[in-house]
Each structure stands twice: as structure tokens, then as C-alpha cells.
Design an enzyme around this catalytic site. Structure first.
Site, PDB file in Angstrom:
ATOM      1  N   CYS A 253     -16.028   4.010 -26.320  1.00 42.12           N
ATOM      2  CA  CYS A 253     -17.427   4.455 -26.481  1.00 42.12           C
ATOM      3  C   CYS A 253     -18.161   4.622 -24.923  1.00 42.12           C
ATOM      4  O   CYS A 253     -19.007   3.893 -24.430  1.00 42.12           O
ATOM      5  CB  CYS A 253     -18.368   3.708 -27.052  1.00 42.12           C
ATOM      6  N   GLU A 254     -17.567   5.119 -24.145  1.00 39.42           N
ATOM      7  CA  GLU A 254     -17.922   5.690 -22.806  1.00 39.42           C
ATOM      8  C   GLU A 254     -17.493   7.183 -22.478  1.00 39.42           C
ATOM      9  O   GLU A 254     -16.404   7.429 -22.788  1.00 39.42           O
ATOM     10  CB  GLU A 254     -17.201   4.891 -21.711  1.00 39.42           C
TER      11      GLU A 254
ATOM     12  N   GLY B  43       0.765  -1.188  -0.147  1.00 43.62           N
ATOM     13  CA  GLY B  43       0.068   0.097   0.106  1.00 43.62           C
ATOM     14  C   GLY B  43       0.863   1.160   0.169  1.00 43.62           C
ATOM     15  O   GLY B  43       0.373   2.502  -0.122  1.00 43.62           O
TER      16      GLY B  43
ATOM     17  N   TYR C 281      -0.625  -1.299 -12.058  1.00 44.25           N
ATOM     18  CA  TYR C 281      -2.259  -1.487 -12.206  1.00 44.25           C
ATOM     19  C   TYR C 281      -2.537  -0.510 -13.443  1.00 44.25           C
ATOM     20  O   TYR C 281      -3.658   0.100 -13.639  1.00 44.25           O
ATOM     21  CB  TYR C 281      -3.023  -0.747 -10.857  1.00 44.25           C
TER      22      TYR C 281
ATOM     23  N   GLY D 128       3.556  -3.506  -4.064  1.00 43.21           N
ATOM     24  CA  GLY D 128       3.316  -3.588  -5.299  1.00 43.21           C
ATOM     25  C   GLY D 128       3.853  -2.299  -6.083  1.00 43.21           C
ATOM     26  O   GLY D 128       4.647  -2.082  -6.590  1.00 43.21           O
ATOM     27  N   ARG D 129       2.928  -1.372  -5.915  1.00 46.90           N
ATOM     28  CA  ARG D 129       2.870   0.012  -6.683  1.00 46.90           C
ATOM     29  C   ARG D 129       4.092   0.716  -6.444  1.00 46.90           C
ATOM     30  O   ARG D 129       4.850   1.270  -7.543  1.00 46.90           O
ATOM     31  CB  ARG D 129       1.438   0.817  -6.151  1.00 46.90           C
TER      32      ARG D 129
ATOM     33  N   GLU E  33       4.737  -6.246   1.841  1.00 48.19           N
ATOM     34  CA  GLU E  33       4.680  -6.562   0.481  1.00 48.19           C
ATOM     35  C   GLU E  33       4.132  -5.573  -0.525  1.00 48.19           C
ATOM     36  O   GLU E  33       2.750  -5.467  -0.912  1.00 48.19           O
ATOM     37  CB  GLU E  33       3.593  -7.836   0.487  1.00 48.19           C
TER      38      GLU E  33
END
Ligand code: LLP
Length: 856
Positions: free
Chosen positions: A808-809, A702, A837, A740-741, A738
Site C-alpha cells: 500500500c504505497e 563498491g 541487497y 559485496g554486491r 571488500e
């Protein structure tokens, strides 16, 4: 009682706060904020620091023939201020300067300075500061009304003596005439310290007079609060010059504040508390130079009802009058006789202690009490008893409600007085003050011992940071290095796609980040949460640093095994959530570490876990993270076992025969508070007290990265220092982490070409080759990624634009209202911090290929 609807706030700024033009900028900002909040502000100010002393000394200087030099120094002080503030000093101050000249010349001519003249002279300090302050506030765009305090503050008593001119008071209570008079103004500037008598002569309110003026103004206006802005952050549990362990007191009752102020705390003048207290108006003491600190709030109720010692103070220069004699025993009227002597000699008594043959009183330091008067007192008293006057003693006071109840704790600090005298002990009837008088050279040391022993580490809502903490040099913020992609711009442009998009990862950056994590001194084992980016080349890079792999699925476990076939299973940590039984079977067969995050596996498949080692994920009620969707703890989270099910866990452990060797928690993603992991660890350690086999505390990942170019950076060193505290507290556990980012986010960028540009209503849209199909974070979490035109990197921005993809959003918006240079079709945009991510969360939505990947 103050009416809650009163719009007024009174703010008082002392001499150091008003001494510099730049602090008037701060004052203007503070006032503006309150006015924007629909408050009306009355500012009370002092003379520029040092000026009152110069004015006080002026009569003596003038009598010695040095009047002109002194006057010049005083004028220069104000002209320097005006020059720095870019104001016309001479014009603003002409009237006050000429009065200063006249008064100084008059004193020299007549050969003396009456109290009336000295009062008028001193008042010039406030009046000159007022003229400058008013101009400064105007220069900052405010519209202050300049109020001459002498037209409001009327002397409480008249007379020809010095006190009536130099140390007067003002009747307090609401003043509806003043309220009406100020009705039309949002901001008023008025002098402290000065008032006028019935003959419209200037009189003063004595030292500390501006605090008192502010309090009078608050009472007159029935203000919401009176804020005393000074150069310390509030009232402390001791004089910080005595001990840097002195703690900032966040909340006090009027009674406590009065006691502290009277006992020698120099922050607030004791006299100023009365008017606010009688009107029930909260007082707040704050620091002009550290406005971020909350200061001390003083109201009717103490900040904490529990009996507690709040402060230790020491007052030096105290005199004792020791009266002894046998005739006092059972003599009705004896005390009355001796106190009458004090009264007749005009000597005021502070503390009193009596025994059958001894009465001792203390006298506060008073420059006005000369030898002759003291001698007269002694002679008068000698008619009744033997008298000894002891000079140079110090009164050390403990202040706080229920002080009687902590007396037993004083013993160790008082031990040194075995061979030295404690000269007087006095305990106030309100149980708020306990004082001992000792020799002056012992006083300070005793105060420090008492303070540091009894209050230094005190817990409780009232005790804020220590002076040492407040003044600790601010650690230089970690500098953001130039991002890697600037240096590699040419290489990126050469590889940039003509259509769609391309993620580019910088291997060196990943390597450096993994090494930093592996190098954390207080972390025994670090794992890369590979869900952030499972690119094979990056996994290989991470592996070289010794960091292991945290996997959330068998897919991830298999990816690591394919890429790194020789990797021992001990370097894989499998942490699935709501996975099927078969995944646990597979992991157990492989021999990876395994984290369980619910009781279901133990309840329903106990045979799998008999005699196996597992880690258990807990769910403390402590959600954290950059967005609701990434908070993985607390009542709404599907992860981990709530702490109130620890008994169930214990039972399941017993019945399944599993060995729980660690507790784990990952509370969320994108956390930037450096103490977060230490706190999680402490929660896990507490839970582990009931599980004797536990030796690992995994505090999760985190670790946040700055979302925008000017956002704060998480200081990894501070994270490590905090974890070192945890380790010290619970030395028997291994600490695992642990992230990640943190390893990959800043190592990755997304390149995409500009396809079209469109003006629609007032928005300029820049279309790109790829959008939410490659990078869903902006749509999913409202995440911000910086976007630059890499083709025109350092060109000046030409305006705002919204960067949108081809999906298309309407949520296909990579960035709204970004500053970009003149941008054309074919330019390459770079979207930064997309290494985590990014590609791994991409999709084929609209059957558009997501961006490819390249490691450089
Ligand atoms: N450990 C566990 C058990 C996790 O669930 C996660 C992330 C991590 C470690 C690594 O967290 P990190 O250090 O990367 O913040 N897609 C979201 C992030 C979701 C994270 C899920 N779990 C985003 O783009 O912000």
C-alpha cells in the site's frame, strides 16, 4: 570582437572527412546537434580526398594526351561516392562533368594551361564535393542552403599572374550583407579554397585554403567559433609520426598555435589563424573520426599561463646561406645591403643569426626556388662577403611561452653535438620560439630527444593524452555471458511460487565471482561484505575460495560463526559504524580484525584498545556510488575520520596505546570506474606517511554491476591493473578489498507470479505477488532491475507496462514502462540481478511475508 549573441558556428571538414558517404552521416549529426542547441551552422568543406591532386596533375596529363583517362578517373571517384550514398551521381554532377570535359579538351587543344584555367579546374573539386554533400545532408533529413563561395569571397588583389589566380587572399572582417543574406537559414554548405575576382573569374586561396576560408567565414559572420574538423584530434606537442609520445594540446593561444603551425605542424594552416584571431573568434580543432575527443581550443589566452614548453617541431629541407667576411665588422648598412640582395632575387628569409664576421640565414623549403635563382642570389651576395649555401638542414624548434627559462634543460639532449655542428641558433624576440638548425639526418632524432625529455611526461592542464594512448587498440569490451537463469529456466519455472515471491541464488555464479575476486593479483586479502547477502549456503560457497568476511554488526559476525564454526577469527573483519562499546568489547574478545570509524572509541574507551591492533576508516572527500544514499565518503557521510583530523588521531593513538596497522576507506557502492580503488589507495597511502605502523591499505568495496542489459560492465582486469600501479608506487603495503554486491548480485533473481492486470489512464499495470516488501531498491534508490516474463521468455514484446507489487504505497513500483510480451495472470516474472541487497533489506510491511530463498 565577436558578439556573444551571434548564432553562427562555422564548421570546416577536410578532404578525408568528406570522402565517404558515411562520414556525411557524422557531419549531419554534428550539425543537427548544434542546430538543436539554437545555433546556425555554416559548413565549409574541401574536395574529396585525392581529387585536388588529380585535378592539379590534369593539365600535364592532358598535354601528354592522357587527358581523357584522367578525367575519367576523376568522374569515377565522384560517381563511386554517389553510388555508395545512393544518389543520382550523373544528374547531380552533369554540369561540373561537362565543364571538366571542356577544360581538359581546351588544354589539349591550346597546348597549355593558364593560371586562370588551372584555378577553374581545381575549383571543380570543391564544387563537385558540394553537390554531393548537399544531397547527403538532405538525405539525412536536414535542409541545407548551398552557397557558392565565389559569390561571397572576393579576391584581395587582382592581376594576371599565377599568384592572383592560385594563391589569393580575401579581405577579412564582418560582412553584414552576408549576415542578412543568410538570415533565414539554419544550415549552410559552402566550399572552401575558392573565391572570385573583380571579373567574376574563379581564383584560389592556396594550399590549406579551406581552413582559411572557414576562418574568413567566421569573421564575416562574427561567429561564436570556428571548428576545424580533420583526421587528427588536434594540435600535438610534436608530429605523432615522429614520436608516439606526442601529447594532444588542449588549449593554446593564437600566438602559440601560429608558431606551431608555422614551425611545421601540418594540422592547421598557419594562414587560417589570422582572420579568426583578428576577430577574436575561438578556433577548435577536432577529429571527425574521434568526435568524443575535445580537440585543441585556440583563443587569445594560452591554456596555461605558467612558462612552459608546449611543442617541439622539426622542419626539414631547410637551406642555410652562410655569409662570412671581415668587411662586415662595424660596417653601417652591411645588413641592409645583403638583405637587399634577397629582396631583389625574391628569396624570403626565415631565421637570422649574426656575429661580427658571420651572418647566417635560413630559407624555408620552397619548391619555387630553383637553382638559377639561388645562383643569382649567391653571385649578388659575393659582392659583399664569402657565401656558402648549405643544403639539407633541419630546423628544430621549441615553442612555448618563456622558452628562455628552460634553456638549461636542453644540455643533455644537445650533448651529441659535441662533434657535429649546430649550424644556427635563433631565439624569437617574443620568447615563444627557440630554434636550432642542424644537419637533416640529425634533426628528427634531436626533436624526439628534446620532446620526449622535456614534454613527454609533462603535467599541466594543457597536456592531454599521448598519440600512443589515443590510438591504442580499444581493448575488447568484456562480453556479457548469457545469464545463468536462461539455461536454468525450466528449473526456475518448476520452483516458481504460486503466490508471494522467491529469491533463487545460483551457487556456481557466486563461486565464480568469489574466485575472480580471490584471484586479483594485486589484492593481498579479499573480504566478502556479507551485508549484501548473508545466506548461509552462500557464505559456505564463498569460504571455499579463501575470501574472508567483512561484517558490520555482531549479528553478522555471529551468523558467520554459526555457519562456519571452524573459521579462524583471522578471516573475519568487523567494521561497525556508531556501534555501542559492548560490540567492540565482544569483537576484541573474539579476536577478529577490527576497524574503527571514529575517534570516539579511542577518546572515551582507551583502555579497550591499549596494545591492540586496529584498522582506522578514513573519510576522504571523494563520494562515489550509484545513488546519493550509498555514497559513504565526503562531507555529508557519517563514516570514517576526515583527513583534517589526522593530528587528533595521532594524539589519540599516543594516549590510548593502540596500534594502527591499517587505513580503510569505502567511498560508496556501485562504482564502475576501474581506477577508483587505485585512487583511494593512493589517498590512504599519503595519509599513512605519518603513521609508521601501518602496513595495510583497505580500499573497500563498491564494485558496480551493470544496472541494465546494455549498461557497461566493470572490467575487473582493469581494476587489477590499476591496483598493480598502486602497488608499484607503494610496494610496502598490503592491499585489501571488500566487495559485496560483485559476488552475489548477478547470482540472484526474484520470481513472482502475475496477480492482476489493469489499464489506468494510459498506463498498463502488471501486478505481482510481491513488491517493495521483498525488493526495496527501486523504491529507495530508483534502482533499475531488468524484468522479464519467464513463462514467455522469448516472445515478442507487445507493449509497455509498469510492474507493481501489492504493498500500500505508490512507491511499490518494481519497474516503470518495461517492454513485455502479452502477459496474463499466473505468468511468472523474473526480476534479475537481485542477489545483493535484496532479501536482506526486505520487510514485513503490511504484514506481507517477503520472498523466500532457494539456492540451486
Ligand atoms: N565495505 C563497507 C565498509 C561497506 O559499507 C560496504 C557497503 C561494502 C564494503 C560493500 O559494498 P558493495 O561492494 O556491496 O557495493 N543497499 C545499497 C548498498 C549499500 C552498501 C553499504 N555498504 C544498495 O542496494 O545498493
Amino acid at each position: 570582437m565577436t558578439t556573444l549573441t551571434s548564432p553562427w558556428i562555422v564548421m570546416k571538414f577536410g578532404g578525408t572527412s568528406v570522402a565517404q558517404p558515411k562520414t556525411w552521416g557524422l557531419i549531419a549529426e554534428l550539425a543537427r546537434k548544434r542546430i538543436e542547441d539554437k545555433r546556425k551552422v555554416l559548413i565549409v568543406h574541401s574536395a574529396l580526398s585525392g581529387v585536388s591532386n588529380l585535378l592539379e596533375a590534369l593539365p600535364e596529363q592532358a598535354l601528354k594526351g592522357h587527358g581523357e583517362a584522367s578525367v575519367k578517373a576523376i568522374k569515377l571517384r565522384h560517381l563511386d561516392f554517389a553510388r555508395d550514398a545512393k544518389l543520382e551521381g550523373q544528374a547531380l554532377l552533369a554540369e561540373h562533368f561537362s565543364r571538366l570535359d571542356q577544360l581538359a579538351a581546351g588544354i589539349a587543344l591550346i597546348g597549355e594551361a593558364s593560371a586562370r584555367v588551372r584555378a577553374e579546374l581545381m575549383a571543380l573539386g570543391e564544387l563537385m564535393a558540394s553537390a554531393l554533400g548537399l544531397a547527403c545532408l538532405k538525405a539525412h533529413g536536414l535542409k541545407p542552403y548551398g552557397l557558392d563561395s565565389r559569390s561571397v569571397m572576393k579576391a584581395a588583389f587582382e592581376g594576371e599572374d599565377a599568384r592572383a589566380y592560385l594563391d589569393n587572399a580575401v579581405e577579412d572582417g564582418p560582412d553584414s550583407y552576408l549576415q542578412t543574406r543568410l538570415d533565414d537559414y539554419q544550415l549552410v554548405l559552402a566550399q572552401g579554397f575558392i573565391a572570385s575576382n573583380a571579373h567574376d573569374e574563379t581564383v584560389l586561396l592556396g594550399r590549406g585554403g579551406s581552413d582559411t576560408s572557414a576562418s574568413y567565414y567566421a569573421a564575416k559572420l562574427e561567429a561564436q567559433s570556428v571548428e576545424i574538423w580533420t583526421d587528427v584530434p588536434g594540435l600535438f606537442s610534436a608530429d605523432p609520426r615522429l614520436t608516439s609520445g606526442a601529447r594532444l594540446l588542449s588549449a593554446l593561444s593564437y600566438e602559440e598555435a601560429q608558431e606551431i603551425a608555422t614551425m611545421g605542424g601540418k594540422v592547421l594552416h598557419p594562414r587560417s589563424i589570422g582572420p579568426a584571431r583578428r576577430a577574436g573568434i575561438p578556433m577548435v580543432v577536432r577529429d571527425t573520426f574521434r568526435p568524443e575527443l575535445p580537440g585543441t581550443t585556440i583563443t587569445e589566452k594560452p591554456g596555461d599561463d605558467a612558462p612552459a614548453l608546449k611543442a617541439v617541431s622539426v622542419k626539414t629541407g631547410v637551406r642555410l646561406v652562410v655569409m662570412e667576411g671581415s668587411s662586415m665588422w662595424r660596417q653601417a648598412g652591411f645588413l641592409a645591403e645583403i638583405f637587399a640582395c634577397f629582396k631583389h632575387c625574391g628569396v624570403s628569409v626565415d631565421l637570422v643569426s649574426t656575429s661580427e664576421t658571420n651572418v647566417t640565414v635560413s630559407l624555408d623549403p620552397d619548391p619555387g626556388l630553383d637553382e638559377a635563382r639561388l645562383q643569382r642570389l649567391k653571385t649578388a651576395l659575393e659582392a659583399y662577403c664569402r657565401v656558402q649555401i648549405v643544403e639539407n638542414t633541419a630546423a628544430v624548434s621549441l615553442v612555448g611561452y618563456g622558452v628562455r627559462r628552460i634553456l638549461h634543460k636542453l644540455a643533455p639532449a644537445l650533448e651529441v653535438f659535441q662533434d657535429k655542428p649546430i649550424r644556427l641558433v635563433s631565439q624569437a624576440a617574443n620568447d615563444l620560439n627557440f630554434t636550432v638548425v642542424v644537419d637533416e639526418d640529425e634533426g628528427r632524432a634531436l626533436a624526439v630527444r628534446l620532446h620526449d625529455g622535456l614534454i613527454g611526461d609533462a603535467d599541466g592542464p594543457v597536456f592531454g593524452p599521448s598519440w600512443a594512448e589515443i590510438t591504442a587498440p580499444v581493448k575488447a569490451k568484456p562480453q556479457r555471458p548469457d545469464p545463468w537463469w536462461r539455461a536454468k529456466r525450466e528449473q526456475l519455472l518448476q520452483n516458481a511460487p504460486r503466490e508471494g515471491g522467491l529469491y533463487v541464488y545460483d551457487r556456481e555464479t557466486v563461486h565464480a565471482r568469489a574466485r575472480a575476486i580471490a584471484g586479483l593479483k594485486s589484492v593481498d586479502r579479499a573480504w566478502f561484505a556479507m551485508k549484501a547477502n548473508p545466506h548461509p549456503e552462500l557464505l559456505k560457497t564463498v569460504e571455499t575460495t579463501g575470501v574472508g568476511f567483512e561484517c558490520v554488526s555482531l549479528g553478522e559476525v555471529n551468523r558467520v560463526r554459526e555457519v562456519l564454526p571452524d573459521l579462524p577469527m583471522d578471516r573475519i573483519l568487523f567494521t561497525p559504524n556508531f556501534a555501542a562499546r559492548s560490540e567492540y568489547e565482544a569483537a576484541l574478545a573474539l579476536g577478529t580484525h577490527l576497524t574503527l570509524d571514529s575517534l570516539h572509541p579511542l577518546h572515551h574507551w582507551p583502555e579497550l584498545f591499549n596494545d591492540k591492533n586496529v584498522i582506522v576508516r578514513l573519510n576522504p572527500d571523494r563520494p562515489r556510488g550509484h545513488h546519493q544514499h550509498v555514497k559513504t565518503a565526503g562531507p555529508k557521510a557519517k563514516f570514517g575520520i576526515p583527513l583534517d583530523q589526522l593530528d587528533d588521531l595521532k594524539a589519540a593513538v599516543a594516549s590510548s596505546g593502540v596500534n594502527v596497522i591499517g587505513f580503510h576507506c569505502h567511498a560508496g557502492s556501485g562504482v564502475t570506474e576501474p581506477d577508483h580503488w587505485k585512487e583511494l589507495g593512493a589517498i590512504l597511502a599519503k595519509a599513512a606517511e605519518h603513521f609508521p605502523d601501518i602496513r595495510i591499505l583497505n580500499v573497500g568495496g563498491g564494485l558496480g554491476i551493470p544496472e541494465s542489459a546494455d549498461a557497461p560492465i566493470l572490467d575487473l582486469e582493469l581494476v587489477d591493473q590499476n591496483l598493480a600501479d598502486l602497488r608499484k608506487a607503494v610496494p610496502d603495503y598490503q592491499i585489501w578489498m571488500e566487495p559485496g554486491r560483485y559476488l552475489v548480485a548477478e547470482a540472484g533473481v526474484l520470481l513472482t507470479p502475475v496477480t492482476q492486470i489493469k489499464m489506468s489512464f494510459s498506463t498498463r499495470f502488471i501486478g505481482t505477488g510481491t513488491g517493495m516488501n521483498s525488493l526495496i531498491r527501486p523504491a529507495l534508490y530508483g534502482a533499475r532491475h531488468e524484468i522479464y516474463n519467464l513463462s514467455k521468455l522469448d516472445e515478442a514484446p507487445s507493449g509497455l507496462a509498469s510492474i507493481v507489487g501489492p504493498i500500500c504505497e505508490s512507491a511499490d513500483l518494481l519497474g516503470a514502462d518495461r517492454l513485455l510480451p502479452e502477459t496474463e495472470e499466473g505468468d511468472i516474472l523474473i526480476i534479475t540481478e537481485t542477489g545483493a541487497y535484496g532479501r536482506v533489506m526486505s520487510s514485513h510491511y503490511n504484514l506481507r511475508e517477503p520472498a523466500g530463498e532457494l539456492v540451486i
